[in-house]
Each structure stands twice: as structure tokens, then as C-alpha cells.
Design a protein around this motif. Structure first.
Motif, PDB file in Angstrom:
ATOM      1  N   GLU B 199      18.857   7.964 -17.561  1.00 25.61           N
ATOM      2  CA  GLU B 199      18.668   7.008 -16.397  1.00 25.61           C
ATOM      3  C   GLU B 199      18.354   7.156 -14.920  1.00 25.61           C
ATOM      4  N   LYS B 200      18.783   8.650 -14.621  1.00 23.34           N
ATOM      5  CA  LYS B 200      18.911   8.885 -13.112  1.00 23.34           C
ATOM      6  C   LYS B 200      17.185  10.255 -13.441  1.00 23.34           C
ATOM      7  N   GLN B 201      16.340  10.422 -14.692  1.00 22.13           N
ATOM      8  CA  GLN B 201      15.985  11.487 -14.423  1.00 22.13           C
ATOM      9  C   GLN B 201      14.403  10.469 -14.689  1.00 22.13           C
ATOM     10  N   ASP B 202      14.785   8.959 -15.343  1.00 23.86           N
ATOM     11  CA  ASP B 202      13.380   8.164 -15.422  1.00 23.86           C
ATOM     12  C   ASP B 202      13.496   7.609 -14.309  1.00 23.86           C
ATOM     13  N   ALA B 203      14.988   7.480 -13.362  1.00 23.96           N
ATOM     14  CA  ALA B 203      14.230   6.118 -11.883  1.00 23.96           C
ATOM     15  C   ALA B 203      13.735   7.415 -10.823  1.00 23.96           C
ATOM     16  N   ALA B 204      14.015   8.894 -10.868  1.00 22.31           N
ATOM     17  CA  ALA B 204      13.203  10.183 -10.116  1.00 22.31           C
ATOM     18  C   ALA B 204      12.186   9.809 -10.504  1.00 22.31           C
ATOM     19  N   ALA B 205      11.899  10.397 -12.316  1.00 22.14           N
ATOM     20  CA  ALA B 205      10.387  10.382 -12.118  1.00 22.14           C
ATOM     21  C   ALA B 205       9.314   8.791 -11.533  1.00 22.14           C
ATOM     22  N   LYS B 206       9.781   7.606 -11.695  1.00 22.48           N
ATOM     23  CA  LYS B 206       9.290   6.764 -11.559  1.00 22.48           C
ATOM     24  C   LYS B 206       9.124   6.718  -9.587  1.00 22.48           C
ATOM     25  N   ALA B 207       9.808   7.176  -9.202  1.00 27.79           N
ATOM     26  CA  ALA B 207      10.060   7.417  -7.438  1.00 27.79           C
ATOM     27  C   ALA B 207       8.621   7.773  -7.621  1.00 27.79           C
ATOM     28  N   LEU B 208       8.717   9.266  -7.991  1.00 26.06           N
ATOM     29  CA  LEU B 208       7.673  10.438  -7.495  1.00 26.06           C
ATOM     30  C   LEU B 208       6.219  10.329  -8.122  1.00 26.06           C
ATOM     31  N   GLU B 209       6.071   8.761  -9.318  1.00 27.77           N
ATOM     32  CA  GLU B 209       4.700   8.215  -9.160  1.00 27.77           C
ATOM     33  C   GLU B 209       4.512   7.565  -8.640  1.00 27.77           C
ATOM     34  N   PHE B 210       5.773   6.834  -8.030  1.00 25.60           N
ATOM     35  CA  PHE B 210       5.566   5.791  -7.092  1.00 25.60           C
ATOM     36  C   PHE B 210       4.860   6.641  -5.434  1.00 25.60           C
ATOM     37  N   LYS B 211       5.263   7.762  -5.592  1.00 29.04           N
ATOM     38  CA  LYS B 211       4.953   8.455  -3.673  1.00 29.04           C
ATOM     39  C   LYS B 211       3.551   8.997  -4.436  1.00 29.04           C
ATOM     40  N   THR B 212       3.164   8.688  -5.840  1.00 25.67           N
ATOM     41  CA  THR B 212       1.749   9.697  -5.826  1.00 25.67           C
ATOM     42  C   THR B 212       1.233   8.521  -5.784  1.00 25.67           C
ATOM     43  N   ASP B 213       1.349   7.257  -5.674  1.00 25.45           N
ATOM     44  CA  ASP B 213       0.810   6.238  -5.805  1.00 25.45           C
ATOM     45  C   ASP B 213      -0.044   5.734  -4.270  1.00 25.45           C
ATOM     46  N   VAL B 214       1.706   5.976  -3.182  1.00 25.32           N
ATOM     47  CA  VAL B 214       1.091   6.123  -1.932  1.00 25.32           C
ATOM     48  C   VAL B 214      -0.124   6.944  -1.506  1.00 25.32           C
ATOM     49  N   LEU B 215      -0.041   7.706  -1.448  1.00 24.28           N
ATOM     50  CA  LEU B 215      -1.097   8.923  -0.779  1.00 24.28           C
ATOM     51  C   LEU B 215      -2.449   8.406  -1.766  1.00 24.28           C
ATOM     52  N   TRP B 216      -2.625   8.543  -3.164  1.00 23.19           N
ATOM     53  CA  TRP B 216      -3.316   7.547  -3.705  1.00 23.19           C
ATOM     54  C   TRP B 216      -4.377   6.560  -3.035  1.00 23.19           C
ATOM     55  N   ALA B 217      -3.830   5.631  -2.929  1.00 25.23           N
ATOM     56  CA  ALA B 217      -4.083   3.988  -1.858  1.00 25.23           C
ATOM     57  C   ALA B 217      -4.592   4.639  -0.462  1.00 25.23           C
ATOM     58  N   GLN B 218      -4.347   6.368  -0.163  1.00 26.70           N
ATOM     59  CA  GLN B 218      -4.437   6.249   1.203  1.00 26.70           C
ATOM     60  C   GLN B 218      -6.319   6.520   0.934  1.00 26.70           C
ATOM     61  N   LEU B 219      -6.133   7.031  -0.451  1.00 26.58           N
ATOM     62  CA  LEU B 219      -7.295   7.953  -0.498  1.00 26.58           C
ATOM     63  C   LEU B 219      -8.645   6.717  -0.711  1.00 26.58           C
ATOM     64  N   ASP B 220      -8.080   5.940  -1.604  1.00 26.69           N
ATOM     65  CA  ASP B 220      -8.715   4.598  -2.093  1.00 26.69           C
ATOM     66  C   ASP B 220      -9.633   3.933  -0.703  1.00 26.69           C
ATOM     67  N   ALA B 221      -8.497   3.880  -0.033  1.00 22.18           N
ATOM     68  CA  ALA B 221      -8.609   2.997   1.385  1.00 22.18           C
ATOM     69  C   ALA B 221      -9.597   3.663   2.213  1.00 22.18           C
ATOM     70  N   LEU B 222      -9.827   4.764   2.031  1.00 27.25           N
ATOM     71  CA  LEU B 222     -10.642   5.463   3.112  1.00 27.25           C
ATOM     72  C   LEU B 222     -12.022   4.969   2.640  1.00 27.25           C
ATOM     73  N   TYR B 223     -11.818   5.910   1.097  1.00 24.85           N
ATOM     74  CA  TYR B 223     -13.225   6.510   0.667  1.00 24.85           C
ATOM     75  C   TYR B 223     -13.916   4.546   0.755  1.00 24.85           C
ATOM     76  N   SER B 224     -12.629   3.377  -0.060  1.00 27.98           N
ATOM     77  CA  SER B 224     -13.965   2.053   0.245  1.00 27.98           C
ATOM     78  C   SER B 224     -14.264   1.350   1.146  1.00 27.98           C
ATOM     79  N   ALA B 225     -13.464   2.340   3.179  1.00 29.30           N
ATOM     80  CA  ALA B 225     -14.254   2.046   4.003  1.00 29.30           C
ATOM     81  C   ALA B 225     -15.345   2.504   4.465  1.00 29.30           C
ATOM     82  N   TYR B 226     -15.008   3.918   3.788  1.00 28.09           N
ATOM     83  CA  TYR B 226     -16.324   4.611   4.958  1.00 28.09           C
ATOM     84  C   TYR B 226     -16.839   5.367   3.800  1.00 28.09           C
TER      85      TYR B 226
END
Lengths: 249, 249
Positions: B199-226
Motif C-alpha cells: 500500500e505504501k509503495q503504491d502510494a509513493a509511486a503514485k506521488a511520484l507520478e503526480f509530480k511528473t504530471d506537475v512538471l509536464w503540465a508546466q511545459l504543456d502550458a508553455l507550449y500551448s501559449a507560446y
């Protein structure tokens, strides 16, 4: 300088005229019949996340209101979305739309496949309402001032352009046309009554701008992921996932 | 089933291999010299919002840690970003980069003009660290496992392709190459030590995925705007705003 009631209302309406998401190109694509079936599905999947969060936003608001009268007025928003004994509510109506466009409503309700950027924007709205002043929270809801026009256009545009559109699949929008005016009349009067200084008016106007950002960012994320040159972020919905047929298997 | 330490570490590294933002097309544009000066500026302005939020994120983490030893280890992250008597810190170094690309550092530091989608994503990360378990918070920081490669590429690519790039303007990245390895070695060991059940391993893996989403969304927003066809959202930075020349006027 503090604006008069009329000046301040005009200022709020001007924010909608300049920044509401009916100015976004995805809006025209959708209503003009230029969305592919998968683009309509992506919109239904992502917009569901907004629908599903709105009653939580309203509960967060009510959790901070000490005046029973204000809570009582506000409660009908939750009823409109979550339903009552006699009304299935907006969320179930949205899932009807999901079915009509060929999606598995359970998949849509799971919020799997929702774009991370959609979640970030919508969650920011829920948190805003939880953390900011009541005035800012009510002011943020005033994008509903601009919604009836978009809902009327949406019904007309969808009926004209897509086979899935009929009275049942579009019942969400028809109901919002009935429900939203009473909410927004109350919310607008409340904001005009309580924004009694320049500082409060500025804060309320900023809150409404913030909310237009929340809506705009959702359409931007959709456009970026699902309109050519489409870039679906890792893990988000791709065409073929979550279809109604999957239920039979 | 609970994975072994080695299996679980491999699973975390696989998340980076699949979802880290070095896979985003904006990354290649930037490092390959295919960004216009204004696209580089948009990146500097938006990425500043991330830099400026990271020490708040770390303070939110520390505010929930009862163990003085863990807080002491973590505190160096804030020092690295905010600076000490002998170290200007990452945020000032980022503003050096802003100056080098022709921006007014005061404008950049104001965070005006940052894309709403950038703010939504970054704020989601700060809130995640404030609200989730300590294990999930530390796991989310493990995108640093994948950062040295991107920073090394960035230094090389920027030096090769842009006139503004020199030792002073790129000092942020050189310093991160020195600082990040100690943080991530500690963070990785801590996560491997504490993710003791499935359970803890799954939660930790999901947290790391969440963080990759945070970084990806920033470049997506840049790309879409500029990046063409560019759609700058209402109110966000447009070319010409916040330039260093404006200081003289």
C-alpha cells in the motif's frame, strides 16, 4: 476610489466580456460541429471533473458560513448538482451525456483519464473557496452571470451538429438554464452588497478573474491534448479507452 | 505484493523513464536552440514560479515533521534556494538568468504574467506536500532522481545555442548539479526505508507520478501559449512586457 453599485457591476460584467471561456477556440469548435466524436468525448470526460467538484466547492463554502440564512440559500446549489428525491441532479445528467456520446459512465465517474491540468485548475478553485474570504468565494461564482448565453448556444449548436444530441442527453444544460439564474441573481446582489470599499471591490474583481482563468485553463488543456497537433500528456485518456462497449466484456 | 527494495527502486526509476518532462517537445526545442528569444523568456518567467514555490513547499513539509533530525536534513533545501550569508541561493541565480535573457528581474519576481495553468500546477504540488503523508511528500520530490541528466543537457544545449548563456547566467543549473545529488540520495533512501508495504509503495509511486504530471503540465502550458499556433491566455505575459529596458523609463 470605491465604485458605485452600478459601476462595480459593469466592471464585473466587463471581466466576462473579456475573459470568459466563450472566447476560447475550443468553444467554437464544439458548438460549430467541428469536434470529432473523440474530441467531444474528451470534453465530456474532463468537464465531468469540474461538475464532480462543484458540490465539494459549495460544501467548502458552507462550512465557513455562520449565517444559517446564507447557508440555506446556498444549499440548493448542492441539491441541484447532487440531486434530491425528485431530481436526479446535474451530475447524473452529465453522465447521461457521457452515455449518449458512447462512453462508459462508470469510467467517466472514476475521473481516471482526466487531464492533470484539468485537475490542477479545478482543485485550485475548490481550494480558493476554502481559503479566501467569503466575498471572494461568492464573487468567483459569478461566472454564472455569463453562463446562460453559453448554455443556450451549446444546446442549439450541439442539437444542430451532433447525432447524440437530444432532449435526454442535453438535459444537463436545459436544467442549468433554469437553475443558474436564481443562484447568480442572489450571488450578484450579495457581492454588490458586501463589496463596500475599493479594497473589497478589487478583491472581488480579482476573484472573478481567477475563476475565468480556471475555466480558460480547462479548455486550453483540452485543446492542447486533443486538437491537432495533439499532445496527450502521459496517463491521460486516449481514444478508445472507457467506451460503453467495454461494459459488455 | 510488497516489492523488494531493488524492485521498488526500479519501479520508481521507470516512472521517470516514462513520464519525466525531458520527454516533452518543449525540452528539445529549448535545448536544441529552436526557441525564439521570447520563448526562452516565457520559459524563464513561468519556471520562476516553480522556483519561488519550492522553499514554501519545503517549509510546508518541515512544518509537519516531528523528528528534528529529518527537519535538519531537509532544511538545507531551503538554504539552497533562499540563500545564506555565503550563497546567494537558487532564486537569485534564476533572476540572473532572467536578466541575461533581457527581462527585468523585478517583473519576473512579481510573478505577474505567469500562466494561470503554471500556477495551478505548482500550487497543487505545494498543497500535495501540505496535505498528504510524509512518505508521499518525500516520494514526490524524487523527480530529482531524473534532474541531473536534464540539467547537464540544459547547460550544454544552452551554451551551444544561445548568446545569453555563460557561466553567470547558467549558475543556477551548475549549482543544482552540485546540490541535488545529496538531496535525492537522502530522499530515495528515506522512501525505500519507509515504503514497507504494498500500500505504501503504491502510494509513493503514485506521488511520484503526480509530480511528473506537475512538471509536464508546466511545459504543456508553455507550449500551448507560446509555440505556434500560440494561444496566450487572457492576462498572461505577452512579448515585450517586463523587459529590462522598461527599468530605465
Amino acid at each position: 476610489m470605491t465604485q458605485t453599485r452600478e459601476e462595480f457591476e459593469a466592471r464585473l460584467r466587463q471581466i466576462g466580456a473579456e475573459r470568459y471561456h466563450d472566447k476560447h477556440p475550443f468553444h467554437d469548435m464544439l458548438h460549430g460541429g467541428r469536434c470529432s466524436p473523440d474530441q467531444v468525448r474528451a470534453w465530456v470526460i474532463n468537464r465531468y471533473y469540474y461538475q464532480h467538484s462543484i458540490p465539494m466547492k459549495d460544501a467548502a463554502f458552507m462550512s465557513r458560513v455562520e449565517d444559517p440564512e446564507l447557508r440555506r440559500m446556498w444549499r440548493s446549489r448542492i441539491e441541484d448538482h447532487d440531486g434530491t428525491e425528485t431530481n436526479p441532479g446535474g451530475i447524473k445528467r452529465w453522465l447521461k451525456l457521457a452515455e449518449a456520446v458512447g462512453l462508459n459512465p462508470d469510467y467517466v465517474a472514476s475521473t481516471e483519464g482526466v487531464l492533470p491540468a484539468t485537475k490542477f485548475a479545478v482543485d485550485a478553485y475548490v481550494r480558493f473557496v476554502r481559503d479566501k474570504t467569503l466575498l471572494e468565494a461568492v464573487a468567483a461564482s459569478l461566472t454564472e452571470l455569463f453562463a446562460p448565453k453559453i448554455h443556450a448556444q451549446r444546446i442549439e449548436g450541439l442539437l444542430q451538429n451532433y447525432d447524440f444530441a437530444d432532449d435526454s442527453s442535453l438535459s444537463y444544460f436545459r436544467n442549468r438554464l433554469k437553475e443558474a439564474p436564481k443562484d447568480v441573481a442572489f450571488g450578484l446582489a450579495w457581492v454588490l452588497d458586501h463589496a463596500t470599499t475599493q479594497e473589497k471591490q478589487d478583491a472581488a474583481a480579482k476573484a472573478l478573474e481567477f475563476k475565468t482563468d480556471v475555466l480558460w485553463a480547462q479548455l486550453d488543456a483540452l485543446y492542447s491534448a486533443y486538437v491537432a497537433p495533439a499532445r496527450v500528456p502521459p496517463g491521460a485518456w486516449v481514444a478508445g479507452e472507457g467506451m460503453a462497449l467495454a461494459r459488455a466484456s
